[in-house]
Design an enzyme around this catalytic site. Structure first.
Site, PDB file in Angstrom:
ATOM      1  N   GLU A   1      -6.848  -2.990   2.074  1.00 19.86           N
ATOM      2  CA  GLU A   1      -7.764  -3.836   1.312  1.00 19.86           C
ATOM      3  C   GLU A   1      -9.122  -3.159   1.112  1.00 19.86           C
ATOM      4  OE1 GLU A   1      -7.953  -7.588   3.312  1.00 19.86           O
ATOM      5  OE2 GLU A   1      -5.989  -8.205   2.586  1.00 19.86           O
TER       6      GLU A   1
ATOM      7  N   GLU B   1      -2.137  -5.577  10.974  1.00 23.52           N
ATOM      8  CA  GLU B   1      -3.380  -6.115  10.409  1.00 23.52           C
ATOM      9  C   GLU B   1      -4.419  -5.014  10.204  1.00 23.52           C
ATOM     10  OE1 GLU B   1      -5.972  -8.343   8.505  1.00 23.52           O
ATOM     11  OE2 GLU B   1      -3.929  -8.933   8.975  1.00 23.52           O
TER      12      GLU B   1
ATOM     13  N   GLU C   1     -13.177  -8.730   9.781  1.00 27.71           N
ATOM     14  CA  GLU C   1     -11.885  -9.301   9.402  1.00 27.71           C
ATOM     15  C   GLU C   1     -11.529 -10.526  10.255  1.00 27.71           C
ATOM     16  OE1 GLU C   1     -10.052  -8.370   6.817  1.00 27.71           O
ATOM     17  OE2 GLU C   1     -11.518  -6.820   6.326  1.00 27.71           O
TER      18      GLU C   1
END
Length: 129
Positions: free
Chosen positions: A88, A81, A40
Site C-alpha cells: 500500500e 500485514e 497502520e
C-alpha cells in the site's frame, strides 16, 4: 540519479557487508515495526491479537506440533500485514491517483491478509475443537 546497476553502489546503499550489514538489517527491521505500529491500525490490531493468542497457545494442552501451528499462524498473519502495508505504501508513493492496477494491487494485499485470518481460524478451530 544513482546507478543501481553498479554492484558497489548497490552494496553501499544496503549498508555494507558482513556483520555491519546484519546489524543494519536488524535496525531497518526495528524501524519497519515502529512504522507499521505507528501508521497502520490493522497492524496494531493484529499485534493485539497476537498478544492474546500466543499466551493461549502456550497454555493449552496440545502436542508440540499443534502448539507450533497455534503460534505460527498468528505470526504469519502479522507478517502478511507487514507485506500488505508495504504494498500500500509503495502504491501510494507512486501515485495517489486512482488507477485500476493500484486498486488491484491493494485489493490483492487485502485478500492475502484475509487468507491469513482464515488460516488462523481453520488451524485454531481444527486443533481446539
Amino acid at each position: 540519479m544513482t546507478d543501481l546497476s553498479d554492484p558497489k553502489t548497490a552494496r553501499e546503499l544496503k549498508g555494507g557487508t558482513g556483520l555491519r550489514r546484519m546489524i543494519n538489517a536488524v535496525g531497518y527491521s526495528v524501524q519497519g515495526f515502529r512504522a507499521a505500529f505507528r501508521t497502520e491500525p490493522a497492524f496494531r490490531q493484529l499485534a493485539l491479537l497476537n498478544m492474546v493468542l500466543l499466551p493461549i497457545a502456550l497454555w493449552v494442552d496440545v502436542s508440540p506440533a499443534e502448539r507450533a501451528i497455534l503460534m505460527v499462524t498468528p505470526l504469519l498473519s502479522l507478517t502478511i500485514e507487514l507485506i500488505n502495508s508495504s504494498i500500500e505504501h509503495v502504491v501510494d508513493r507512486i501515485s495517489l491517483e486512482l488507477h485500476p492496477l493500484s486498486k488491484s494491487a491493494k485489493d490483492m494485499g487485502s485478500a492475502a491478509q484475509f487468507m491469513g485470518l482464515v488460516i488462523i481460524a481453520v488451524c485454531w478451530g481444527v486443533i481446539l475443537i
